[in-house]
Design a protein around this motif. Sequence first.
Motif, short mmCIF file in Angstrom:
data_model
loop_
_atom_site.label_atom_id
_atom_site.label_comp_id
_atom_site.label_asym_id
_atom_site.label_seq_id
_atom_site.Cartn_x
_atom_site.Cartn_y
_atom_site.Cartn_z
N THR A 236 1.52 24.45 -16.33
CA THR A 236 1.82 26.16 -16.77
C THR A 236 0.48 26.83 -16.24
O THR A 236 0.85 27.81 -15.64
CB THR A 236 1.94 26.22 -18.29
OG1 THR A 236 2.89 25.31 -18.73
CG2 THR A 236 2.24 27.54 -18.54
N HIS A 238 -1.19 26.05 -13.65
CA HIS A 238 -1.28 26.23 -12.14
C HIS A 238 -0.21 27.32 -11.91
O HIS A 238 -0.38 27.94 -10.70
CB HIS A 238 -0.78 24.93 -11.67
CG HIS A 238 -0.59 24.85 -10.17
ND1 HIS A 238 -1.66 25.11 -9.27
CD2 HIS A 238 0.58 24.78 -9.39
CE1 HIS A 238 -1.27 24.96 -8.23
NE2 HIS A 238 -0.07 24.83 -8.12
N GLU A 239 0.93 27.11 -12.56
CA GLU A 239 2.03 28.17 -12.21
C GLU A 239 1.88 29.55 -12.20
O GLU A 239 2.10 30.49 -11.72
CB GLU A 239 3.24 27.82 -13.02
CG GLU A 239 3.98 26.24 -12.76
CD GLU A 239 5.05 26.03 -13.53
OE1 GLU A 239 5.43 26.83 -14.25
OE2 GLU A 239 5.68 24.92 -13.39
#
Length: 458
Positions: A236, A238-239
């Motif tokens: 999450t 990274h996103e």
Amino acid sequence: MPLPSDDPSRYNAMVETSRPLATDSAYSPSLANLRSLLAIRAIALLGQAGVLAYVLTVSKTTASLRGMAASLVILALLTVASLWWSTRARDVSNLQFLAQLMVDVIGWSALMYYSGGADNPFISYYIVPLVVAAAVLPWRYTWLVAAASVGAYSLLLYFRVPFPLFSPHAAMGHAQGSIHSLGMWFNFLFSAGLITFFVVRMAAVLREQEVREMERREDRLRHDQILAVASLAAGTAHELGTPLATMTLLVEELQQDESLGRQAREDIELLRQQLLQCRGTLAELSDTAELSAAGARQVRATDRFTRTVVEHWSARRPRVSCRVIIAGTGPVPMIAFDQTLPQALENLLNNAADTGSESIEVTVNWTGKTVQIAIRDHGPGVQESLLRSLGAGSDGLGTAALTEHRAALQNRGGTGLGIGLLLARATAERHGGQLQLANAPGGGAIATLTLPVGGEGA
């Protein structure tokens, strides 16, 4: 711990993977063991029925068979009734299993009484309930079965109905027959003592090994669950990194627009600071996930650890007053922790703040071997169903309790998914401690995090 998703079911799916392990064991009373005992009894009764049929067909005598036949019928009926009960019962207790073993001892004693007593070669069947008791029952019940078996055997040496088929020593004289029967009795007594003592010890060792294996399996389940959430958190982070970087770039471009007024610039600056805080939080979340997977730990004084976590949390929740109380006396103990423990403590603080309480007290106390960090809020308290589920064991906090807890938080204006409570408890257990939740006198709730001094957990 609020997680970025509109559908909490994906997180609850991970919660459902952690279930209480089956308690049935080969070394404890269970319906399967009871049915095995009934099967052994049925086989033994068939053997005695064969003896009865042989006497009827060969010797053509019925003078002393009524008592034996009646004992066989009664014991067979009890076996059938017990088997019928076992198909409808959900579990069998120690006392119920002991009662079945005593039925074996008493019923077999009646059968032996009418078929020669101690001269009957099937007298050694007393060993069977004794071995079964030693394998599956606590030692106190085992010694009770042993005493009943030895007592019954001893009485059958003197009280019995003569049975010519099983009296081969009668022709050799009364003294020789008595010596033979007495020797058989001593052999049984010696065997019963050895079996009771050593089989009970071996069964106890096997039970301990089974309990340790179950604990290791539960630890692996909790560890896998933490790693799954940590991996999700890292993914999450990274996103969300890309859209946050884009928004940060747009805010910086807006700050360069000279046509904006003073109020607009102040709002944009505030927005930039919030974006930087979000990026820092995501970076910290990613680092926590990596350190949790690696198992890295650090050691810090309990009071310093608590104050650092509370100060860090207070910067995010400035509208809630949080006071730290050091109640322990003597040298401040040290605790070893990884990056998941501060997050667990923050989850508990968030839960306390989400109740609507305007003030929170964090009390730090310690004994010789443990440290207690108690978080007290002044909200409406905790639902009884959640308290029961927390008291059900390490895996007792299920989806239903989390759903009710989440609904209660949302009704009070909170936004948490409820999974933070589960992760806080799993983290405490990974550190060798425990989490206890209780309603406080006068209103509110107290969440107590107990940890070993020096961090003796896994």
